[in-house]
Write a protein that holds these residues in place. Structure first.
Motif, PDB file in Angstrom:
ATOM      1  N   LEU A 187     -11.342 101.135  -6.370  1.00  0.00           N
ATOM      2  CA  LEU A 187     -10.834 101.267  -4.844  1.00  0.00           C
ATOM      3  C   LEU A 187      -9.701 102.655  -4.670  1.00  0.00           C
ATOM      4  O   LEU A 187      -9.345 102.789  -3.656  1.00  0.00           O
ATOM      5  N   ALA A 188      -9.785 103.481  -5.588  1.00  0.00           N
ATOM      6  CA  ALA A 188      -8.917 104.641  -5.458  1.00  0.00           C
ATOM      7  C   ALA A 188      -9.019 105.440  -4.390  1.00  0.00           C
ATOM      8  O   ALA A 188      -8.124 105.967  -3.805  1.00  0.00           O
ATOM      9  N   ASN A 189     -10.280 105.736  -3.919  1.00  0.00           N
ATOM     10  CA  ASN A 189     -10.668 106.519  -2.812  1.00  0.00           C
ATOM     11  C   ASN A 189     -11.004 105.836  -1.574  1.00  0.00           C
ATOM     12  O   ASN A 189     -11.714 106.283  -0.597  1.00  0.00           O
ATOM     13  N   ASN A 190     -10.584 104.764  -1.521  1.00  0.00           N
ATOM     14  CA  ASN A 190     -10.791 103.746  -0.178  1.00  0.00           C
ATOM     15  C   ASN A 190     -12.362 103.660   0.156  1.00  0.00           C
ATOM     16  O   ASN A 190     -12.789 103.952   1.325  1.00  0.00           O
ATOM     17  N   PRO A 191     -13.167 103.406  -0.930  1.00  0.00           N
ATOM     18  CA  PRO A 191     -14.568 103.512  -0.274  1.00  0.00           C
ATOM     19  C   PRO A 191     -14.596 102.128   0.531  1.00  0.00           C
ATOM     20  O   PRO A 191     -14.286 101.141   0.523  1.00  0.00           O
ATOM     21  N   PRO A 192     -15.611 102.417   1.614  1.00  0.00           N
ATOM     22  CA  PRO A 192     -15.997 101.328   2.703  1.00  0.00           C
ATOM     23  C   PRO A 192     -16.798 100.204   2.173  1.00  0.00           C
ATOM     24  O   PRO A 192     -16.888  99.279   2.912  1.00  0.00           O
ATOM     25  N   VAL A 193     -17.449 100.277   0.884  1.00  0.00           N
ATOM     26  CA  VAL A 193     -18.494  99.385   0.487  1.00  0.00           C
ATOM     27  C   VAL A 193     -18.173  99.303  -0.964  1.00  0.00           C
ATOM     28  O   VAL A 193     -18.045 100.133  -1.834  1.00  0.00           O
ATOM     29  N   VAL A 194     -17.740  97.762  -1.499  1.00  0.00           N
ATOM     30  CA  VAL A 194     -17.572  97.417  -2.671  1.00  0.00           C
ATOM     31  C   VAL A 194     -18.573  96.546  -3.326  1.00  0.00           C
ATOM     32  O   VAL A 194     -18.880  95.618  -2.512  1.00  0.00           O
ATOM     33  N   LEU A 195     -19.227  96.838  -4.509  1.00  0.00           N
ATOM     34  CA  LEU A 195     -20.232  95.785  -5.001  1.00  0.00           C
ATOM     35  C   LEU A 195     -19.478  95.284  -6.301  1.00  0.00           C
ATOM     36  O   LEU A 195     -18.890  96.022  -6.896  1.00  0.00           O
ATOM     37  N   LEU A 196     -19.284  93.850  -6.288  1.00  0.00           N
ATOM     38  CA  LEU A 196     -19.095  93.215  -7.361  1.00  0.00           C
ATOM     39  C   LEU A 196     -19.754  92.331  -8.068  1.00  0.00           C
ATOM     40  O   LEU A 196     -20.349  91.463  -7.339  1.00  0.00           O
ATOM     41  N   ASP A 197     -20.214  92.520  -9.357  1.00  0.00           N
ATOM     42  CA  ASP A 197     -21.113  91.941 -10.094  1.00  0.00           C
ATOM     43  C   ASP A 197     -20.469  90.974 -11.219  1.00  0.00           C
ATOM     44  O   ASP A 197     -19.683  91.313 -11.978  1.00  0.00           O
ATOM     45  N   GLU A 198     -20.276  89.696 -10.852  1.00  0.00           N
ATOM     46  CA  GLU A 198     -19.628  88.536 -11.621  1.00  0.00           C
ATOM     47  C   GLU A 198     -18.351  89.231 -12.043  1.00  0.00           C
ATOM     48  O   GLU A 198     -18.025  89.144 -13.306  1.00  0.00           O
ATOM     49  N   PRO A 199     -17.251  89.445 -11.246  1.00  0.00           N
ATOM     50  CA  PRO A 199     -16.193  90.210 -11.469  1.00  0.00           C
ATOM     51  C   PRO A 199     -15.212  89.287 -12.368  1.00  0.00           C
ATOM     52  O   PRO A 199     -14.160  89.878 -13.014  1.00  0.00           O
ATOM     53  N   THR A 200     -15.346  88.045 -12.485  1.00  0.00           N
ATOM     54  CA  THR A 200     -14.379  87.209 -13.243  1.00  0.00           C
ATOM     55  C   THR A 200     -15.201  86.200 -14.158  1.00  0.00           C
ATOM     56  O   THR A 200     -14.406  85.635 -14.954  1.00  0.00           O
TER      57      THR A 200
END
Lengths: 278, 256
Positions: A187-200
């Motif tokens: 999130l450092a550079n405020n991306p408009p799109v984030v993909l999370l692959d099985e994050p937990t």
């Protein structure tokens, strides 16, 4: 409204197969391996859109193709066919697959961030937590050491990483803490799109719960467009408003998350929800 | 009250069935052609025996259930009419933020989030800023009799009746134009039930349109402008509360 991310007709075939071998694979045939060539049709005809402030879930069992789709979107894998567009790149006019590999990679800095199940994929474990975040910031052109440190501290605070651990190497961190650092970096550079692959996935239950809470809060506050890949309905229910169900490399159902959970249409979705809910 | 009120919600020929693929593809028909129009600011109560289709209708309007056929047309606050059964999922998600609210009898609190934060966040999702959301949450929780001593605890630790009120508070912190209520007072003691009913009456008087399922007749007689009796997934009768409730030969048996 232009979607922040648009995926059209995405397909990925591994091995000797060609597009001709798609026939005979998929949910209707209960297989992803082409009966003629042995090519593996890991994903086919996958299309969806995600808008700002929205989270789309991609759910399915292992081997359903959900991680392949994510890896094709972020550029870890080269899709066999289809297009991927970001509103932040040429207003959605350019298929990311036409970009040079270097340009493609650069999108990860501030347009399309990824949070992997395994923090080692998203982080340099030899570097400190602060160093990992700084790496992402300098890639975006940050040069002032004091301001980089300030921004890194801000992100650590936001992701609940104790500031006194900021200068410790990430390899000395627990799994949950590594995942928090990975979020800070993504999130450092405020991306408009984030993909999370099985994050937990793979974290202890209580740690997974707190990381999940953090992700939920971040998604709500930052207004990013998110794609959450998971096999876990609890994760999908908590984080997403819409969902697609993948089975044997195809999307078999797309709908609102509450609708999928309460009124699944496809036989496979019904089986999946039934198994999760008892 | 104006004579020519606008139609807020119009349901036409709505069918909903469930196909159980795991049970020989068996089909269960739940709604068999519902026709219903509700005016802006009207409170309509659904009655009928268990299995008549009351909750199914609410969920089909909200699209938690996907209708088989028919239309559900909602007039938005800005005046345009939108057909919901065929609406893109993304657009429906957006409509749920401001235009349609659904409060279920089932207590669905988010884990690990304090009572006040749960309600405040619902307000923020509907466009309140941080401070305004906290103020609004405090106000509505007080109105519903959830004391300050509970605001920092997690909803999972609350009693059934308290959770139900937290649910309701989240649903109406920024009242939507159309509010769907599925037995919102089922777990409440008389005093708290009273404060919830008063608040729902107040929402209606401000112009919120309500489509509700209550299992208690007293709530219906107090709140509803009209009662719609469902039977076998169709509208059997629609009219003034006292008239419809009287025509039920065995009201308690039919409604409970």
């Amino acid at each position: 409204m232009t979607p922040a991310l648009r995926v059209d007709g995405l397909g990925k075939i591994y091995g000797p197969g060609t597009t001709a071998d798609v026939a005979g694979t998929g949910p209707g045939f209960n297989r992803v391996v082409s009966p003629t060539s042995g090519g593996i049709v890991a994903a086919w005809d996958v299309s969806f859109e995600v808008g700002p402030g929205e989270a789309l879930g991609v759910i399915g069992e292992s081997g359903s193709g959900k991680s392949t789709v994510m890896r094709c979107i972020c550029g870890d894998e080269e899709p066999t066919t289809g297009s991927i567009r970001l509103a932040s790149v040429d207003g959605g006019g350019t298929d990311l697959r036409t970009l040079s590999p270097a340009r493609r990679r650069a999108l990860r800095v501030d347009r399309l961030a990824v949070v992997y199940q395994d923090p080692a994929e998203g982080l340099d474990l030899r570097l400190s937590a602060g160093g990992n975040v700084a790496e992402r910031l300098t890639a975006a052109g940050w040069r002032n050491f004091g301001r980089i440190r300030e921004r890194a501290s801000e992100l650590m605070l936001r992701t609940d990483v104790p500031l006194d651990r900021m200068d410790d190497p990430v390899r000395e961190f627990s799994g949950g803490m590594r995942q928090r650092v990975q979020l800070a970096k993504a999130l450092a550079n405020n991306p408009p799109v984030v993909l999370l692959d099985e994050p937990t996935t793979g974290l202890d239950a209580s740690v997974a719960a707190s990381v999940l809470d953090l992700i939920r809060d971040l998604l709500e506050e930052l207004g990013v467009a998110a794609v959450v890949v998971s096999h876990d309905f609890a994760v999908i229910e908590m984080l997403t408003q819409r969902v697609v169900v993948m089975h044997h490399g195809r999307i078999v159902e797309a709908g609102l998350t509450d609708q999928l959970l309460e009124d699944p249409q496809h036989p496979y979705s019904q089986r999946l929800v039934g198994a999760a809910r008892g | 009250m104006a004579e020519h009120r606008t139609v807020k919600l119009e349901v036409q020929g709505l069918h909903k069935s469930f196909v159980l693929h795991a049970v020989d593809g068996r089909r269960i028909n739940a709604l068999n052609g519902i026709d219903l129009a509700i005016h802006t600011g009207e409170h309509v109560a659904l009655v009928g025996s268990s299995g008549a289709g009351k909750s199914t209708l609410l969920k089909s309007v909200y699209r938690t259930y996907l209708p088989d056929s028919g239309t559900v047309t909602l007039r938005l606050a800005a005046g345009a009419a939108v057909e919901l059964t065929g609406l893109e999922d993304r657009e429906l998600v957006a409509l749920r933020v401001r235009e349609i609210g659904y409060v279920s009898q089932f207590l669905r609190s988010e884990p690990r989030r304090s009572v006040r934060d749960t309600v405040a966040r619902a307000g923020r999702r509907r466009g309140l800023d941080h401070d305004a959301s906290l103020d609004a949450a405090a106000e509505i929780l007080r109105r519903l009799g959830i004391g300050e001593n509970l605001w920092r605890s997690y909803p999972s630790l609350l009693s059934g009746g308290e959770k139900q009120r937290v649910n309701l508070a989240s649903g109406i912190i920024c009242p939507p134009g159309l509010l769907l209520l599925d037995e919102p007072v089922s777990a409440l003691d008389p005093a708290n039930r009273e404060s919830v009913l008063a608040l729902i009456a107040e929402l209606t008087s401000w112009g919120t349109t309500v489509l509700a399922v209550f299992h208690d007749l007293d709530a219906i007689e107090r709140l509803a402008d009209r009662v719609v009796l469902l039977s076998g997934g169709t509208v059997a009768e629609s009219g003034h509360p006292t008239d419809v409730l009287r025509t039920l030969t065995n009201p308690l048996g039919a409604i409970a």
